[in-house]
Design a protein around this motif. Structure first.
Motif, PDB file in Angstrom:
ATOM      1  N   MET A 129      17.049  12.837  17.887  1.00 60.81           N
ATOM      2  CA  MET A 129      16.256  14.053  17.683  1.00 60.81           C
ATOM      3  C   MET A 129      14.930  13.669  17.036  1.00 60.81           C
ATOM      4  SD  MET A 129      17.191  17.449  15.475  1.00 60.81           S
ATOM      5  CE  MET A 129      18.696  17.730  16.414  1.00 60.81           C
ATOM      6  N   THR A 130      13.835  14.093  17.644  1.00 57.62           N
ATOM      7  CA  THR A 130      12.520  13.796  17.084  1.00 57.62           C
ATOM      8  C   THR A 130      12.219  14.748  15.944  1.00 57.62           C
ATOM      9  OG1 THR A 130      11.476  15.267  18.658  1.00 57.62           O
ATOM     10  CG2 THR A 130      11.654  12.942  19.272  1.00 57.62           C
ATOM     11  N   PRO A 131      11.506  14.276  14.911  1.00 48.86           N
ATOM     12  CA  PRO A 131      11.154  15.180  13.815  1.00 48.86           C
ATOM     13  C   PRO A 131      10.156  16.219  14.285  1.00 48.86           C
ATOM     14  CG  PRO A 131      10.004  13.099  13.570  1.00 48.86           C
ATOM     15  CD  PRO A 131      10.965  12.924  14.713  1.00 48.86           C
ATOM     16  N   PRO A 132      10.161  17.415  13.680  1.00 49.85           N
ATOM     17  CA  PRO A 132       9.187  18.437  14.057  1.00 49.85           C
ATOM     18  C   PRO A 132       7.775  17.991  13.698  1.00 49.85           C
ATOM     19  CG  PRO A 132      10.370  19.098  12.078  1.00 49.85           C
ATOM     20  CD  PRO A 132      11.049  17.861  12.585  1.00 49.85           C
ATOM     21  N   ALA A 133       6.808  18.464  14.471  1.00 50.27           N
ATOM     22  CA  ALA A 133       5.419  18.124  14.199  1.00 50.27           C
ATOM     23  C   ALA A 133       5.005  18.674  12.844  1.00 50.27           C
ATOM     24  CB  ALA A 133       4.530  18.691  15.292  1.00 50.27           C
ATOM     25  N   PRO A 134       4.170  17.935  12.108  1.00 50.11           N
ATOM     26  CA  PRO A 134       3.725  18.434  10.803  1.00 50.11           C
ATOM     27  C   PRO A 134       2.931  19.721  10.959  1.00 50.11           C
ATOM     28  CG  PRO A 134       2.429  16.524  11.484  1.00 50.11           C
ATOM     29  CD  PRO A 134       3.567  16.637  12.443  1.00 50.11           C
ATOM     30  N   ARG A 135       3.085  20.605   9.983  1.00 50.65           N
ATOM     31  CA  ARG A 135       2.420  21.899  10.020  1.00 50.65           C
ATOM     32  C   ARG A 135       1.106  21.839   9.260  1.00 50.65           C
ATOM     33  NH1 ARG A 135       4.702  25.063  13.770  1.00 50.65           N
ATOM     34  NH2 ARG A 135       3.290  26.609  12.865  1.00 50.65           N
ATOM     35  N   TYR A 155      16.214  26.034  10.783  1.00 53.98           N
ATOM     36  CA  TYR A 155      15.920  25.806  12.195  1.00 53.98           C
ATOM     37  C   TYR A 155      14.475  25.367  12.372  1.00 53.98           C
ATOM     38  CZ  TYR A 155      20.277  28.365  12.747  1.00 53.98           C
ATOM     39  OH  TYR A 155      21.584  28.766  12.658  1.00 53.98           O
ATOM     40  N   ARG A 156      14.215  24.680  13.460  1.00 51.53           N
ATOM     41  CA  ARG A 156      12.892  24.108  13.701  1.00 51.53           C
ATOM     42  C   ARG A 156      11.880  25.150  14.152  1.00 51.53           C
ATOM     43  NH1 ARG A 156      13.747  18.405  16.810  1.00 51.53           N
ATOM     44  NH2 ARG A 156      11.498  18.442  16.546  1.00 51.53           N
ATOM     45  N   ARG A 209       9.252  24.292  29.045  1.00 51.80           N
ATOM     46  CA  ARG A 209       9.520  22.880  29.297  1.00 51.80           C
ATOM     47  C   ARG A 209      10.710  22.657  30.223  1.00 51.80           C
ATOM     48  NH1 ARG A 209       7.245  19.058  25.557  1.00 51.80           N
ATOM     49  NH2 ARG A 209       5.733  20.063  24.190  1.00 51.80           N
ATOM     50  N   LEU A 210      11.391  23.759  30.601  1.00 53.65           N
ATOM     51  CA  LEU A 210      12.568  23.668  31.475  1.00 53.65           C
ATOM     52  C   LEU A 210      13.603  22.697  30.914  1.00 53.65           C
ATOM     53  CD1 LEU A 210      10.832  23.645  35.000  1.00 53.65           C
ATOM     54  CD2 LEU A 210      11.816  25.588  33.752  1.00 53.65           C
ATOM     55  N   GLU A 211      13.724  22.708  29.605  1.00 53.17           N
ATOM     56  CA  GLU A 211      14.646  21.815  28.921  1.00 53.17           C
ATOM     57  C   GLU A 211      15.001  22.440  27.587  1.00 53.17           C
ATOM     58  OE1 GLU A 211      14.824  17.188  27.255  1.00 53.17           O
ATOM     59  OE2 GLU A 211      12.972  18.013  28.100  1.00 53.17           O
ATOM     60  N   VAL A 212      16.285  22.466  27.256  1.00 52.40           N
ATOM     61  CA  VAL A 212      16.706  23.047  25.984  1.00 52.40           C
ATOM     62  C   VAL A 212      16.135  22.224  24.842  1.00 52.40           C
ATOM     63  CG1 VAL A 212      18.664  23.620  24.519  1.00 52.40           C
ATOM     64  CG2 VAL A 212      18.811  23.984  26.989  1.00 52.40           C
ATOM     65  N   GLN A 213      15.402  22.887  23.967  1.00 52.80           N
ATOM     66  CA  GLN A 213      14.740  22.209  22.865  1.00 52.80           C
ATOM     67  C   GLN A 213      15.651  22.051  21.661  1.00 52.80           C
ATOM     68  OE1 GLN A 213      11.252  21.064  23.142  1.00 52.80           O
ATOM     69  NE2 GLN A 213      12.171  21.307  25.173  1.00 52.80           N
ATOM     70  N   PRO A 214      15.417  21.020  20.834  1.00 46.15           N
ATOM     71  CA  PRO A 214      16.193  20.879  19.604  1.00 46.15           C
ATOM     72  C   PRO A 214      16.116  22.155  18.777  1.00 46.15           C
ATOM     73  CG  PRO A 214      14.832  18.937  19.977  1.00 46.15           C
ATOM     74  CD  PRO A 214      14.407  19.952  20.991  1.00 46.15           C
ATOM     75  N   TRP A 215      17.203  22.535  18.215  1.00 44.30           N
ATOM     76  CA  TRP A 215      17.299  23.827  17.540  1.00 44.30           C
ATOM     77  C   TRP A 215      17.339  23.674  16.028  1.00 44.30           C
ATOM     78  CZ3 TRP A 215      16.610  28.752  18.607  1.00 44.30           C
ATOM     79  CH2 TRP A 215      17.212  29.742  17.846  1.00 44.30           C
ATOM     80  N   GLN A 216      18.329  22.914  15.541  1.00 41.29           N
ATOM     81  CA  GLN A 216      18.456  22.764  14.102  1.00 41.29           C
ATOM     82  C   GLN A 216      17.595  21.621  13.587  1.00 41.29           C
ATOM     83  OE1 GLN A 216      22.776  22.391  13.667  1.00 41.29           O
ATOM     84  NE2 GLN A 216      22.786  24.435  12.748  1.00 41.29           N
ATOM     85  N   ARG A 217      17.269  21.712  12.321  1.00 43.02           N
ATOM     86  CA  ARG A 217      16.537  20.618  11.697  1.00 43.02           C
ATOM     87  C   ARG A 217      17.452  19.420  11.506  1.00 43.02           C
ATOM     88  NH1 ARG A 217      11.655  21.300   9.821  1.00 43.02           N
ATOM     89  NH2 ARG A 217      10.736  23.363   9.721  1.00 43.02           N
TER      90      ARG A 217
END
Length: 404
Positions: free
Chosen positions: A1-7, A382-383, A396-404
């Protein structure tokens, strides 16, 4: 799982304020017939507290929150493009997939739930705005001025047409006056009652009414598309220049806030007083909401953004709550529509057209409280907000990561 982009906290805070302010702007559109959004004469009361509610909303909120939201949309577009490029994806492919998905969601929102949707319009303008993402700051600013100037010409033409049609001494002028009255004045009573009956009638009658009367996204594009595009370019320039990321000095932010807000809000107050003095004549409503506002509005919401840059406290309780509401702005925007249409439309409590204008604003604090209460705890786990996740997954036609 990739980390979420910085805010970028400042973007989230401004976006959070914008989505909270949009609720204030949209309340008359949720609870009253469409023409009452601009004109108190159409429905909801035009004296006493109702007049004050219209005055305060016109001066402080009308169009300004949409301007902030549009500006942040442009800035966020750049972030999406940059992150796609950094990940080795096609920036154009990612962007246009997002806009296509947003357009579909916006159309569903427009016709199935509420006539005031802005998402489908943003999707169309966003598709155009992608052409400008590689430009440096100065050309972005000049192009923004150009597009706002185009919108100002359109607004001036509309205002002149409203004043010229007032005589109603030819069939063409009668037709123009009637058309303007349907948006900025008093439509025929039968039309207003028909809208009220449709909104109170449940899901089916509401959909039928919106299909017949709501302005389509493609028809809206030539009416206000230049303005929206200009605002998005202001957001791009604001991000690239550091204005929206806190890189400017506090003195510079203070000067911009003081000059921009100090110069425009008094003029807005005079325009509002002029509308009141002239008995909310639709010519003066058009002048205030279309003619003059097109020139004043960009300065006002830029001043608001500068003021927010000065006042936000990154570690403060309220700032972090508002930032979370901004991170989940898509969910908060659509969730607010669902909540408010439940209150006012026939599939819920059926209060459409039943409350005075001033009373509508009693919903502001409770709905703000809901936004601020759920957004931060949700995003701690959640992300994305739930609808942000859905938008990203479909695009993206792909289920995205949900939880952190």
């Amino acid at each position: 799982m990739t980390p979420p982009a910085p805010r970028i906290d400042s973007l989230d805070v401004i976006r959070g304020v914008a989505v909270m302010g949009i609720l204030v702007a949209n309340l008359p559109a949720f609870g009253l017939p469409e023409a009452a959004y601009f004109s108190p004469l159409a429905w909801g009361g035009s004296a006493g507290w109702d007049r004050f509610a219209w005055f305060a909303t016109y001066v402080l909120v009308e169009g300004k929150m949409r301007g902030l939201f549009s500006m942040l949309f442009g800035a966020s577009m750049l972030l999406v493009v940059d992150r796609a490029r950094a990940a080795g994806d096609s920036p154009a492919g990612i962007h246009y997939a997002r806009m296509a998905t947003l357009f579909a969601i916006g159309c569903a929102h427009l016709y199935l739930i509420w006539w005031g949707d802005i998402l489908s319009h943003y999707a169309l303008v966003g598709a155009i705005a992608f052409v400008f993402v590689a430009l440096p700051v100065r050309p972005l600013v000049w192009l923004a001025f150009l597009f706002v100037a185009v919108q100002a010409v359109i607004g001036a033409e509309t205002t002149l047409a409203a004043f010229a049609a007032a005589a109603r001494n030819t069939p063409a002028k009668v037709e123009t006056w009637t058309l303007i009255a349907s948006v900025f004045g008093q439509p025929p009573r039968a039309d207003l009652l028909g809208e009220v009956a449709a909104m109170r009638g449940g899901i089916g009658p509401g959909i039928v009414w919106r299909w017949a009367h709501a302005t389509s996204p493609f028809a809206l594009l030539p009416l206000v598309g230049a303005e929206t595009l200009g605002y998005m370019l202001i957001g791009m320039a604001g991000l690239k220049s550091g204005f929206l990321t806190g890189r400017w000095s506090r003195g510079r932010y203070a000067w911009i806030a003081l000059v921009a807000i100090g110069a425009t809000l008094p003029i807005d107050m005079l325009l509002a007083f002029a509308s009141i003095v002239h008995g909310f004549d639709q010519r003066w409503i058009v002048l205030g909401s279309v003619g003059a506002a097109t020139v004043l509005r960009p300065l006002t919401f830029t001043g608001y953004a500068a003021l927010l840059m000065l006042t936000m406290r990154p570690a403060g309780w309220l700032t972090t709550r508002i930032a979370a509401a901004g991170r989940a702005a898509f969910t908060n925007y659509l969730g607010t529509t669902i909540l408010m249409t439940f209150v006012f439309d026939g599939w819920g409590l059926g209060l459409f057209g039943a409350l005075p204008r001033a009373t509508l604003y009693l919903f502001v604090l409770p709905v703000w409280a809901v936004m601020l209460a759920w957004s931060r705890p949700w995003l701690a786990r959640y992300r994305f907000g739930p609808l942000e996740w859905g938008w990203r997954t479909i695009a993206r036609l792909e289920v995205q990561p949900w939880q952190r």
